[in-house]
Design an enzyme around this catalytic site. Structure first.
Site, PDB file in Angstrom:
ATOM      1  N   LYS A 189       0.889  -1.175   0.000  1.00 12.90           N
ATOM      2  CA  LYS A 189       0.000   0.000   0.000  1.00 12.90           C
ATOM      3  C   LYS A 189       0.913   1.206   0.000  1.00 12.90           C
ATOM      4  CE  LYS A 189      -2.088   3.075   2.188  1.00 12.90           C
ATOM      5  NZ  LYS A 189      -1.682   4.458   1.893  1.00 12.90           N
ATOM      6  N   GLU A 263       8.376   0.189  11.960  1.00 16.08           N
ATOM      7  CA  GLU A 263       9.495   1.132  11.978  1.00 16.08           C
ATOM      8  C   GLU A 263       8.852   2.507  12.107  1.00 16.08           C
ATOM      9  OE1 GLU A 263      11.758   3.732  11.449  1.00 16.08           O
ATOM     10  OE2 GLU A 263      12.243   3.179   9.375  1.00 16.08           O
ATOM     11  N   CYS A 298      13.363   9.586   9.750  1.00 13.80           N
ATOM     12  CA  CYS A 298      13.156   9.120  11.143  1.00 13.80           C
ATOM     13  C   CYS A 298      14.462   9.144  11.922  1.00 13.80           C
ATOM     14  CB  CYS A 298      12.579   7.720  11.225  1.00 13.80           C
ATOM     15  SG  CYS A 298      11.897   7.062   9.775  1.00 13.80           S
ATOM     16  N   GLU A 400       8.987  14.501  17.557  1.00 15.99           N
ATOM     17  CA  GLU A 400       9.536  14.346  16.206  1.00 15.99           C
ATOM     18  C   GLU A 400       8.922  15.415  15.310  1.00 15.99           C
ATOM     19  OE1 GLU A 400       8.522  10.832  13.868  1.00 15.99           O
ATOM     20  OE2 GLU A 400      10.618  10.733  13.255  1.00 15.99           O
TER      21      GLU A 400
END
Ligand code: ADP
Length: 498
Positions: A189, A263, A298, A400
């Protein structure tokens, strides 16, 4: 009209040519509902193509195709599967330039510094895993002299792969390659913001792979991603994305009791000791912070702890380096830094910058210059910002941001730096910069992260296990162990010989 078999380095033409399609059972076709959503070039705000608005019915088709192809794929000798993947890698090598250009167009990542590099890693990942077919080994177990006991690795079945937009081709390759070599079939996806380059990769791979082995659908998370995770035919999900969505995915996988690899985010610390090679550490901060990708990584070094004695010098050298980087058209070879992915993300990043500015203790060092080009006036460009003076508990140092914003925080002792670095909800990557071997080794033991480096800050590499602790995720990717642990079941077999 472009001929899809030939590499096409005009990304606009290629985007139009592959627009509107999923790839299911070896065929490019639209979503059943016929609806699409626009794909936008973030450097200009203009539409460059469109992608299918797939829903559960398209997911059903893709999973059915993957289930139908799985038994024959698993029955193929593992080395033969690997050889096919290596063939795919060679085929992709001819498409590196076009893929780099296409991903630069849809994500705004600069071609020279980011997008072309990503395209070449895709071929590398397939080549790496292509060589690991014969590593799908079991063991013999000395359980009893009258019994032959051994284990064998078996594929899980159909793997659902959900990917984000920041390095879509690379992150997809690191998931599909081990899944396929291990004998699974796959439904990917794609991310709403970047569906085209990954579709092109899958279309190229489908020239070598049997139909149904690798399928890809595009659509929104709740409409298309959620049904993929929930589908009873999907036996494993591997996901890269936000912590919030990762929790949703894990919850559904938990209901089904299927394995999941996650992740998720990061807030990766960098500790610069007073004995560090300063030039090297500054260069490492520039690459580690992924300024060339507008910090959309990330593992971005978004918390930089610098010894108080070198703090000011470090900041001024870092600022000078980022100032020298050119923001501009992602497809221009002269450009170092491209755009943010979307308006929503841009506003989020600007919100964080405003929060930082409102802190009376903090100072915002804005770097580089917005592009002057009139054609880019609607582009999603943000000047990189280095914050100093922020407390370790501040929102900017804890959350983040996924933008070109880093915090440099001064420390006095190694223990203080280590405590601040570990005081985080995340634990993906970390680095320490020192000439002192004892300090370096101590830090590699005590930094709470899955990927720790000394005196360098490179990205995930095929062959090296990659993944996080704490809120950064579950499981490891990119290595042999990742293929064995996350894409196979271990079956125990006992033969009674009496
Ligand atoms: P980001 O904020 O980086 O876009 P997300 O975690 O929202 O991160 O998205 C990562 C991927 O997860 C995308 O492909 C997105 O479409 C998909 N996704 C979003 N919501 C869901 C969901 N509820 N179930 C499955 N996949 C989802």
């Amino acid at each position: 009209m472009t001929d899809l078999m030939t590499p096409d380095t005009d990304p606009h033409r290629l985007a139009r040519a592959i627009s509107g399609c999923n790839l299911v059972a070896g065929e490019l076709k639209p979503a059943r509902c016929g609806r699409t959503f626009p794909v936008v070039n973030p450097a200009t705000g203009r539409e460059i193509g469109h992608a299918p608005h797939s829903d559960a019915s398209d997911v059903d088709d893709a999973v059915a195709a993957a289930m139908g192809a799985q038994a024959a794929w698993a029955a193929m000798p593992a080395r033969k599967r690997g050889t096919l993947l290596a063939d795919c890698s060679r085929l992709l090598a001819d498409h590196v330039e076009e893929l780099g250009r296409l991903v630069a167009l849809e994500t705004g990542k600069a071609l020279r510094t980011e997008s072309r590099v990503e395209a070449s890693v895709v071929a590398d990942a397939l080549q790496f895993y292509g060589g690991l077919g014969s590593e799908l080994k079991g063991e013999t177990v000395p359980f009893h002299p009258d019994m032959l006991s051994f284990t064998q690795r078996e594929p899980i079945g159909v793997v659902g792969v959900i990917i984000p937009w920041n390095a879509p081709m690379m992150l997809m390759a690191l998931k599909i390659a081990p899944a396929l070599v291990a004998g699974n079939t796959v439904v990917v996806k794609s991310a709403e913001e970047a569906p085209l380059a990954v579709l092109r990769v899958c279309e190229i791979l489908n020239r070598k792979l049997p139909p149904g082995v690798l399928n890809i659908v595009s659509g929104y998370g709740p409409d298309c991603g959620a049904p993929l995770v929930a589908h009873p035919g999907v036996g494993k999900v591997t996901f890269t994305g936000s912590v919030e969505t990762g929790r949703i995915v894990a919850r559904t996988a938990g209901q089904k009791l299927i394995p999941v690899t996650l992740e998720l985010g990061g807030k990766s610390p960098m500790i610069v000791m007073d004995d560090a090679d300063l030039d090297r550490a500054v260069a490492g901060a520039v690459s580690g912070m992924r300024f060339t990708r507008q910090g959309q990584s990330c593992t971005a070094a978004s918390r930089i702890y610098v010894h108080r004695s070198i703090h000011d010098e470090f900041v001024s050298r870092l600022k000078a380096r980022v100032d020298a980087m050119k923001m501009g058209d992602p497809l221009d070879e002269a450009t170092d830094i491209g755009t943010i992915i979307s308006r929503g993300q841009l506003e989020r990043v600007l919100g964080y910058i405003e929060t930082g500015r409102a802190d009376p203790e903090a100072r915002a060092h804005e770097c580089s210059q917005l592009p002057a080009d009139e054609a880019l006036r609607d582009g999603l460009f943000v000047r990189p910002v280095i914050f100093t003076g922020l407390a370790n508990g501040s929102r900017l140092a804890r959350e983040e941001i996924f933008g070109p914003v880093t915090c440099v925080i001064a420390f006095s002792t190694y223990e203080e730096a280590l405590a601040m670095a570990n005081d985080s909800d995340y634990g993906l990557a970390a680095t320490i910069w020192t000439r002192e071997l004892k300090t370096a080794l101590d830090a590699t033991r005590r930094l709470n992260a899955g990927f720790v480096q000394v005196n360098q800050n490179i990205v995930v590499q095929p062959g090296l296990s990659y993944g996080g602790v704490k809120q950064s995720g579950l499981g490891r990717e990119a290595s042999l162990e990742a293929m064995l642990d996350h894409f196979t079941h271990k079956k125990t077999v006992i033969l009674n010989m009496t």
